[in-house]
Design a protein around this motif. Structure first.
Motif, PDB file in Angstrom:
ATOM      1  N   PHE A   6      15.865  -7.884  78.152  1.00 58.66           N
ATOM      2  CA  PHE A   6      14.713  -7.057  77.794  1.00 58.66           C
ATOM      3  C   PHE A   6      13.639  -7.977  77.216  1.00 58.66           C
ATOM      4  O   PHE A   6      13.946  -8.941  76.520  1.00 58.66           O
ATOM      5  N   GLY A   7      12.377  -7.655  77.481  1.00 57.75           N
ATOM      6  CA  GLY A   7      11.312  -8.547  77.044  1.00 57.75           C
ATOM      7  C   GLY A   7      11.301  -9.836  77.838  1.00 57.75           C
ATOM      8  O   GLY A   7      10.911 -10.897  77.333  1.00 57.75           O
ATOM      9  N   ALA A   8      11.702  -9.745  79.103  1.00 59.38           N
ATOM     10  CA  ALA A   8      11.809 -10.948  79.930  1.00 59.38           C
ATOM     11  C   ALA A   8      10.456 -11.580  80.207  1.00 59.38           C
ATOM     12  O   ALA A   8      10.371 -12.783  80.466  1.00 59.38           O
ATOM     13  N   SER A   9       9.376 -10.804  80.154  1.00 57.54           N
ATOM     14  CA  SER A   9       8.047 -11.354  80.393  1.00 57.54           C
ATOM     15  C   SER A   9       7.380 -11.828  79.107  1.00 57.54           C
ATOM     16  O   SER A   9       6.205 -12.210  79.118  1.00 57.54           O
ATOM     17  N   SER A  10       8.117 -11.822  78.001  1.00 56.88           N
ATOM     18  CA  SER A  10       7.593 -12.325  76.731  1.00 56.88           C
ATOM     19  C   SER A  10       7.597 -13.850  76.735  1.00 56.88           C
ATOM     20  O   SER A  10       8.099 -14.495  77.663  1.00 56.88           O
ATOM     21  N   GLN A  11       7.062 -14.430  75.674  1.00 60.10           N
ATOM     22  CA  GLN A  11       7.016 -15.890  75.612  1.00 60.10           C
ATOM     23  C   GLN A  11       8.409 -16.500  75.495  1.00 60.10           C
ATOM     24  O   GLN A  11       8.670 -17.586  76.045  1.00 60.10           O
ATOM     25  N   ILE A  12       9.320 -15.817  74.832  1.00 54.18           N
ATOM     26  CA  ILE A  12      10.692 -16.345  74.764  1.00 54.18           C
ATOM     27  C   ILE A  12      11.377 -16.164  76.111  1.00 54.18           C
ATOM     28  O   ILE A  12      12.051 -17.068  76.614  1.00 54.18           O
ATOM     29  N   GLY A  13      11.190 -15.003  76.732  1.00 53.53           N
ATOM     30  CA  GLY A  13      11.742 -14.777  78.058  1.00 53.53           C
ATOM     31  C   GLY A  13      11.232 -15.777  79.068  1.00 53.53           C
ATOM     32  O   GLY A  13      11.965 -16.205  79.973  1.00 53.53           O
ATOM     33  N   HIS A  14       9.979 -16.183  78.933  1.00 54.43           N
ATOM     34  CA  HIS A  14       9.370 -17.179  79.833  1.00 54.43           C
ATOM     35  C   HIS A  14      10.215 -18.447  79.885  1.00 54.43           C
ATOM     36  O   HIS A  14      10.369 -19.064  80.943  1.00 54.43           O
ATOM     37  N   TYR A  15      10.762 -18.843  78.747  1.00 55.22           N
ATOM     38  CA  TYR A  15      11.572 -20.057  78.686  1.00 55.22           C
ATOM     39  C   TYR A  15      13.062 -19.798  78.906  1.00 55.22           C
ATOM     40  O   TYR A  15      13.784 -20.685  79.382  1.00 55.22           O
ATOM     41  N   LEU A  16      13.523 -18.594  78.565  1.00 56.40           N
ATOM     42  CA  LEU A  16      14.961 -18.325  78.689  1.00 56.40           C
ATOM     43  C   LEU A  16      15.399 -18.076  80.132  1.00 56.40           C
ATOM     44  O   LEU A  16      16.479 -18.521  80.535  1.00 56.40           O
ATOM     45  N   LEU A  17      14.579 -17.369  80.914  1.00 59.98           N
ATOM     46  CA  LEU A  17      15.014 -17.003  82.264  1.00 59.98           C
ATOM     47  C   LEU A  17      15.425 -18.212  83.105  1.00 59.98           C
ATOM     48  O   LEU A  17      16.478 -18.175  83.752  1.00 59.98           O
ATOM     49  N   PRO A  18      14.651 -19.309  83.125  1.00 58.78           N
ATOM     50  CA  PRO A  18      15.116 -20.465  83.910  1.00 58.78           C
ATOM     51  C   PRO A  18      16.435 -21.040  83.394  1.00 58.78           C
ATOM     52  O   PRO A  18      17.253 -21.522  84.187  1.00 58.78           O
ATOM     53  N   LEU A  19      16.656 -20.987  82.077  1.00 62.11           N
ATOM     54  CA  LEU A  19      17.911 -21.491  81.522  1.00 62.11           C
ATOM     55  C   LEU A  19      19.084 -20.638  81.980  1.00 62.11           C
ATOM     56  O   LEU A  19      20.154 -21.161  82.330  1.00 62.11           O
ATOM     57  N   LEU A  20      18.888 -19.327  81.990  1.00 63.28           N
ATOM     58  CA  LEU A  20      19.954 -18.430  82.447  1.00 63.28           C
ATOM     59  C   LEU A  20      20.196 -18.595  83.941  1.00 63.28           C
ATOM     60  O   LEU A  20      21.344 -18.624  84.397  1.00 63.28           O
ATOM     61  N   ALA A  21      19.108 -18.685  84.711  1.00 64.71           N
ATOM     62  CA  ALA A  21      19.251 -18.816  86.165  1.00 64.71           C
ATOM     63  C   ALA A  21      20.006 -20.085  86.533  1.00 64.71           C
ATOM     64  O   ALA A  21      20.755 -20.115  87.517  1.00 64.71           O
ATOM     65  N   ALA A  22      19.830 -21.129  85.737  1.00 71.36           N
ATOM     66  CA  ALA A  22      20.505 -22.399  86.028  1.00 71.36           C
ATOM     67  C   ALA A  22      22.005 -22.332  85.810  1.00 71.36           C
ATOM     68  O   ALA A  22      22.744 -23.208  86.282  1.00 71.36           O
ATOM     69  N   ARG A  23      22.470 -21.287  85.125  1.00 74.52           N
ATOM     70  CA  ARG A  23      23.903 -21.141  84.877  1.00 74.52           C
ATOM     71  C   ARG A  23      24.622 -20.523  86.077  1.00 74.52           C
ATOM     72  O   ARG A  23      25.841 -20.374  86.071  1.00 74.52           O
ATOM     73  N   ASP A  24      23.873 -20.127  87.090  1.00 73.07           N
ATOM     74  CA  ASP A  24      24.435 -19.598  88.333  1.00 73.07           C
ATOM     75  C   ASP A  24      25.263 -18.341  88.079  1.00 73.07           C
ATOM     76  O   ASP A  24      26.361 -18.166  88.613  1.00 73.07           O
ATOM     77  N   GLU A  25      24.707 -17.461  87.239  1.00 76.28           N
ATOM     78  CA  GLU A  25      25.325 -16.164  86.946  1.00 76.28           C
ATOM     79  C   GLU A  25      24.287 -15.072  87.208  1.00 76.28           C
ATOM     80  O   GLU A  25      23.078 -15.332  87.126  1.00 76.28           O
ATOM     81  N   PRO A  26      24.722 -13.861  87.537  1.00 74.43           N
ATOM     82  CA  PRO A  26      23.754 -12.792  87.806  1.00 74.43           C
ATOM     83  C   PRO A  26      22.874 -12.508  86.586  1.00 74.43           C
ATOM     84  O   PRO A  26      23.383 -12.282  85.489  1.00 74.43           O
ATOM     85  N   VAL A  27      21.571 -12.525  86.794  1.00 74.95           N
ATOM     86  CA  VAL A  27      20.618 -12.277  85.714  1.00 74.95           C
ATOM     87  C   VAL A  27      19.670 -11.169  86.151  1.00 74.95           C
ATOM     88  O   VAL A  27      19.033 -11.264  87.207  1.00 74.95           O
ATOM     89  N   PHE A  28      19.562 -10.128  85.335  1.00 71.47           N
ATOM     90  CA  PHE A  28      18.637  -9.029  85.590  1.00 71.47           C
ATOM     91  C   PHE A  28      17.599  -9.022  84.468  1.00 71.47           C
ATOM     92  O   PHE A  28      17.954  -9.104  83.284  1.00 71.47           O
ATOM     93  N   ALA A  29      16.334  -8.947  84.837  1.00 70.71           N
ATOM     94  CA  ALA A  29      15.240  -8.984  83.880  1.00 70.71           C
ATOM     95  C   ALA A  29      14.425  -7.708  83.995  1.00 70.71           C
ATOM     96  O   ALA A  29      14.051  -7.298  85.092  1.00 70.71           O
TER      97      ALA A  29
END
Length: 276
Positions: A6-29
């Motif tokens: 939640f809040g994936a388009s926030s400034q923290i989400g901006h940096y977290l999403l690539p970190l999560l995606a790099a873990r090769d696990e399903p990510v829903f934003a």
């Protein structure tokens, strides 16, 4: 592990999403409006508290928006896998507790009520939780504190520099993303509210001066002396809170974040990219 943000388009989400995606696990934003595709991330359209698409098999949930709506949603849905929950609050929960401005005291109370509601909802699901309480956040040009000041100065070519001896500790949004991810992987941070600030404390006046020096254009510095700030504080109601805090220390103790999460936030060295 299936993760919902939640809040994936926030400034923290901006940096977290690539970190999560790099873990090769399903990510829903989740976002209020459709977003451009991002490798490794599935965007959902919805809004708290009620309009949230169902995601099966959740094992972790991040929230970077208002706490109370998130806690309300969390308490109303079935989460059979007891997902790990990491959320952000704000150090305003403490620093504005005794503010001379009623609206700011209410904000502090609202934050603390949200934290309590989140803990209660997690207890209902048997979920472990961690709440991060950041100081002033910057870094992606999405904040509503320093970025508007920087952009106004770039537009007008004038930069007001208010006097202020109160200490500040700005924290970069990417360091918050690192801390949130570390909390996900570190059981020792469970059931804790963790203050987090930047790696440097500096007077408010110096913080503004560094913002000015970081701009890609020349601006005229306009010092505002303490006596003028006192007049404005008593004469302009909407400025009463912000100006009263220029002499107050708005900082966080990073001891737990360093010890439990191994996160050492960077000092305040902004550049033009920080303002978008």
């Amino acid at each position: 592990m299936t993760v919902l943000v939640f809040g994936a388009s926030s400034q923290i989400g901006h940096y977290l999403l690539p970190l999560l995606a790099a873990r090769d696990e399903p990510v829903f934003a989740l976002s209020r409006s459709p977003r451009s595709a991002m490798p490794g991330v599935s965007w959902l359209t919805g809004q708290l508290p009620g309009k949230v698409p169902a995601v099966d098999g959740l094992s972790a949930i991040f929230s970077f928006g208002p706490l109370q709506p998130f806690a309300d949603w969390l308490g109303s849905v079935a989460l059979p896998h007891a997902p790990r929950v990491i959320a952000t609050s704000s150090m305003s929960a403490e620093t504005k507790r005794d503010s001379e401005v009623p609206a700011e005291r209410e904000m502090s109370q609202t934050l603390r009520r949200g934290e309590e509601a989140l803990a209660a909802a997690c207890e209902r699901h048997g979920s472990e939780w961690t709440v991060l309480r950041p100081t002033l956040v910057y870094g992606a040009g999405l904040d509503k504190s320093l970025t508007p000041i920087a952009r106004r100065a770039m537009r007008t070519r004038v930069f007001p520099l208010p006097a202020g001896r109160g200490m500040r500790q700005p924290v970069h949004a990417q360091d918050l993303a690192f801390a949130a991810l570390a909390a996900l992987d570190n059981a020792a941070s469970a059931m804790k509210i963790l203050p987090i600030g930047g790696g440097e404390r500096l007077p408010a006046a110096e913080m503004f001066a560094r913002v000015r020096r970081s701009l890609p254009v020349d601006t005229l510095p306009v010092p505002i002396p303490a006596w003028a700030l006192r007049l404005a504080r008593h004469g302009v109601g909407r400025l009463r809170g912000p100006l009263s805090r220029l002499e107050a220390d708005l900082v966080a103790d990073n001891a737990q974040v360093i010890r439990l999460l191994g996160i050492n936030p960077r000092p305040f060295r902004p550049d033009a990219d920080c303002w978008g």
